[in-house]
Design a protein around this motif. Sequence first.
Motif, PDB file in Angstrom:
ATOM      1  N   UNK A 248      -5.973   8.165 -12.696  1.00 17.01           N
ATOM      2  CA  UNK A 248      -4.732   8.577 -12.053  1.00 17.01           C
ATOM      3  C   UNK A 248      -4.755   8.451 -10.543  1.00 17.01           C
ATOM      4  N   UNK A 249      -5.795   7.840  -9.977  1.00 14.25           N
ATOM      5  CA  UNK A 249      -5.879   7.680  -8.530  1.00 14.25           C
ATOM      6  C   UNK A 249      -4.975   6.523  -8.084  1.00 14.25           C
ATOM      7  N   UNK A 250      -4.182   6.712  -7.034  1.00  8.05           N
ATOM      8  CA  UNK A 250      -3.260   5.655  -6.603  1.00  8.05           C
ATOM      9  C   UNK A 250      -4.012   4.473  -5.985  1.00  8.05           C
ATOM     10  N   UNK A 251      -3.582   3.257  -6.343  1.00  5.76           N
ATOM     11  CA  UNK A 251      -4.157   2.032  -5.797  1.00  5.76           C
ATOM     12  C   UNK A 251      -3.160   1.272  -4.933  1.00  5.76           C
ATOM     13  N   UNK A 252      -1.878   1.522  -5.147  1.00  7.38           N
ATOM     14  CA  UNK A 252      -0.843   0.811  -4.423  1.00  7.38           C
ATOM     15  C   UNK A 252       0.495   0.996  -5.124  1.00  7.38           C
ATOM     16  N   UNK A 253       1.462   0.166  -4.768  1.00 13.04           N
ATOM     17  CA  UNK A 253       2.804   0.307  -5.331  1.00 13.04           C
ATOM     18  C   UNK A 253       3.392  -1.080  -5.615  1.00 13.04           C
ATOM     19  N   UNK A 254       4.013  -1.200  -6.793  1.00 13.80           N
ATOM     20  CA  UNK A 254       4.889  -2.341  -7.047  1.00 13.80           C
ATOM     21  C   UNK A 254       6.220  -2.043  -6.348  1.00 13.80           C
ATOM     22  N   UNK A 255       6.723  -2.996  -5.583  1.00 14.92           N
ATOM     23  CA  UNK A 255       7.969  -2.802  -4.833  1.00 14.92           C
ATOM     24  C   UNK A 255       8.865  -4.013  -5.091  1.00 14.92           C
ATOM     25  N   UNK A 256      10.168  -3.762  -5.283  1.00 14.30           N
ATOM     26  CA  UNK A 256      11.129  -4.842  -5.461  1.00 14.30           C
ATOM     27  C   UNK A 256      12.491  -4.390  -4.933  1.00 14.30           C
ATOM     28  N   UNK A 257      13.339  -5.318  -4.552  1.00 17.74           N
ATOM     29  CA  UNK A 257      14.640  -4.948  -3.968  1.00 17.74           C
ATOM     30  C   UNK A 257      15.541  -4.270  -5.009  1.00 17.74           C
ATOM     31  N   UNK A 258      16.279  -3.284  -4.530  1.00 13.66           N
ATOM     32  CA  UNK A 258      17.285  -2.662  -5.399  1.00 13.66           C
ATOM     33  C   UNK A 258      18.414  -3.663  -5.622  1.00 13.66           C
ATOM     34  N   UNK A 259      18.789  -3.813  -6.888  1.00  9.71           N
ATOM     35  CA  UNK A 259      19.883  -4.746  -7.167  1.00  9.71           C
ATOM     36  C   UNK A 259      21.242  -4.034  -7.171  1.00  9.71           C
ATOM     37  N   UNK A 260      21.228  -2.749  -7.625  1.00  5.89           N
ATOM     38  CA  UNK A 260      22.448  -1.926  -7.631  1.00  5.89           C
ATOM     39  C   UNK A 260      23.674  -2.709  -8.094  1.00  5.89           C
ATOM     40  N   UNK A 261      23.675  -3.177  -9.342  1.00  6.78           N
ATOM     41  CA  UNK A 261      24.840  -3.929  -9.819  1.00  6.78           C
ATOM     42  C   UNK A 261      26.113  -3.090  -9.853  1.00  6.78           C
ATOM     43  N   UNK A 262      25.950  -1.780 -10.087  1.00  8.88           N
ATOM     44  CA  UNK A 262      27.137  -0.920 -10.111  1.00  8.88           C
ATOM     45  C   UNK A 262      27.808  -0.852  -8.750  1.00  8.88           C
TER      46      UNK A 262
ATOM     47  N   UNK B 212       0.813  -1.224   0.000  1.00  9.27           N
ATOM     48  CA  UNK B 212       0.000   0.000   0.000  1.00  9.27           C
ATOM     49  C   UNK B 212       0.848   1.277   0.000  1.00  9.27           C
ATOM     50  N   UNK B 213       2.093   1.193   0.483  1.00 10.21           N
ATOM     51  CA  UNK B 213       2.968   2.365   0.539  1.00 10.21           C
ATOM     52  C   UNK B 213       4.348   1.993  -0.010  1.00 10.21           C
ATOM     53  N   UNK B 214       5.085   2.954  -0.587  1.00 14.89           N
ATOM     54  CA  UNK B 214       6.428   2.653  -1.093  1.00 14.89           C
ATOM     55  C   UNK B 214       7.437   2.472   0.044  1.00 14.89           C
ATOM     56  N   UNK B 215       8.490   1.764  -0.248  1.00 10.70           N
ATOM     57  CA  UNK B 215       9.582   1.562   0.709  1.00 10.70           C
ATOM     58  C   UNK B 215      10.775   2.383   0.213  1.00 10.70           C
ATOM     59  N   UNK B 216      11.190   3.403   0.959  1.00 10.92           N
ATOM     60  CA  UNK B 216      12.282   4.256   0.478  1.00 10.92           C
ATOM     61  C   UNK B 216      13.594   3.499   0.247  1.00 10.92           C
ATOM     62  N   UNK B 217      13.728   2.327   0.859  1.00 11.17           N
ATOM     63  CA  UNK B 217      14.956   1.564   0.685  1.00 11.17           C
ATOM     64  C   UNK B 217      14.872   0.591  -0.497  1.00 11.17           C
ATOM     65  N   UNK B 218      13.712   0.560  -1.139  1.00  7.59           N
ATOM     66  CA  UNK B 218      13.518  -0.381  -2.237  1.00  7.59           C
ATOM     67  C   UNK B 218      13.064   0.391  -3.482  1.00  7.59           C
ATOM     68  N   UNK B 219      13.101  -0.293  -4.621  1.00  6.97           N
ATOM     69  CA  UNK B 219      12.595   0.299  -5.854  1.00  6.97           C
ATOM     70  C   UNK B 219      11.075   0.161  -5.887  1.00  6.97           C
TER      71      UNK B 219
END
Length: 664
Positions: free
Chosen positions: A193-207, A177-184
Amino acid sequence: MTMRDAANDLDERRLVNAVSAAVSSVKKRLAGTVRDNAVWDDAYAAARSGNADWIKDNWGAVSTDYPLYDGVVVLAPDGRQVAAYLKGKPIDAAALFGPELVRRSLVASKRENVRTLLDLHQINQGIVVMATLGIRPTNDPDIDKAHYTLTFFKTLTSTYIDGISEEFQIRALRIQPEPDPKQSWRLITNYQGEPLGYFVWPKSDPGTAVYNTALPKLQALGSLLFVIVVIVVFSFRIALKKESMLARQAIHDATHDHLTGLHNRAGMLAAISRAPTEAILHLIDLDGFKGVNDVWGHAAGDRLLRAVADTLRMTTPKALAIGRFGGDEFALLHAGEHDPSGIGNAIVRALGQPFLIDAHHVEIGASIGYASVVKSKDALETVHRADLALYCAKDAGRGQVQSYTAELDEQRKSLFVLEDKLRAAIDRDEIGVVFQPLVCTLTGRTRGVEALARWSPRTGPVSPAVFIPLAEKSGLIERLSMKVLEAALTALAKLPKLDLSVNISPMQLANPRFVFEIETALEKHGVAAGRLILEVTEGALISHPERACRSMTALRAKGVRFAMDDFGSGHASIGTLRQFAFDKVKIDRSLIASDEHAVVRATIDLANALGIPVTAEGIETTEQAAFAREAGCELLQGYLLGRPMSFDQLLAHMAGPEQQALWA
């Protein structure tokens, strides 16, 4: 450090694009599924008649464990719920989705050209992807100004999201329901345009991973700096190549049909837009494909569609593009220097060959319409013109190839006008009924009559050969037939010794309410069921054999009799006559008019051997009457014995001298 940040940013954009492509893919699959189910004659008839059992069997029950959708809603044009299911169980769609479902369905019900309405919605079970389309017949998708609507929806459950995560290579994708600032993350919105939720996934940061691995070595081994830089650059190039491949794959998925690998509708429209001026578009509609689905199942139908796609590739290797528009309709775009009629006929021949599907030889055919690419207008105009030509080809019979001409547009408009006039004429009881005598070969007396529809507006009479097929295409044939039956029963109630023959359409036999409507009409007019003979063509039995058999059995139990019409003009077998237990057969007028007396006599002998009385229609000469009588026909019908006439003329005809002199 710059390379680290660039690699992280590039990977982040790749994953965001992959999530967008995943959502788009889910929508397109659901849109294709609802289009295949909504543009369907059986679905159209079931929705309009409120056939809840059909809806449950074909959609509701399927939603229990079907991978493409887990819910279905069917609404009437006024927003009333016809049926709704979630995982095979009935639901209250309005309570689940709120008033927005009705409002969006009303928008979809008025859409033309088979345009699907897509959206995302929040319910108690989570976020769902919804696809809504007006339910319409296959051959005339824009027949109604407001359609019943079919909505399929798929809940984005954690299991389903796991499948998307694996398919699009997005590690640990989930919805929050809410974004995670530590994740993508990526915002999920509905069409407003009304918000329903968020897709969230771990940052991979290959660099960052590469940087952290290289940093200690850079600090300890400065002398190897050049080698390490070369390795990092090479890794970066591999990542870019992989990103490019994923982008190309996403574009391919968005423009190609997942079943056949051909272009989908969007891909074909893009190809038409890029095509040279002299290019030609062929639209190909398979003849008999629905029968394959009905007999062998949808899995066999899918394999047949893939086989058709392979045949098109082999038959037209120089095509600019080959696509599947959906269902059993394909498209072919090629350069104008080739003969379009020759290409069409080559495709018809190729698709006319038997296909080996699951050890069964399946025979289908194709009807084709083609038109030149119209560069001054958008690609849809070219599709529209080819579609008009395709309709014309299908009207002309199986295996036809038709070119677009400007007259087709005018004819189409004229048919729409005539259809509106016919609908109004039926509403105002302006369809007349005439009666043609059926004369006994033994006594020469009129034993019965056939009721025939006549339409005579102020602009002049319209031939039944025109308005009867129009009524069948526009869905008016059931109302028209019942009007004719009602008028005939009203008149014939005054002549209790005459039998009444009435033609019925395949749609009526397939209608679950048909038996009730016939019983009600007979009871209303006080006509004995044994006086009514319903004439059925072979096509009605082929289209819906099980439903036809049920209706015929129920009515025969009440005393109603059945006659096979146009016997000898099709492929009716002894098995067909026995299976449906016909009380009479009518020899087709084409056989009576021919000189093949041996064939006619053999046909009559076959029916008599089965104990089925024979009626010969189309009797126009005394020689034909004498031959039919001598060959064993029970009844005769034709201009020699009486033309179609009004009821008053029928009374006068029966009061005058009879026809015994024809064979005295």
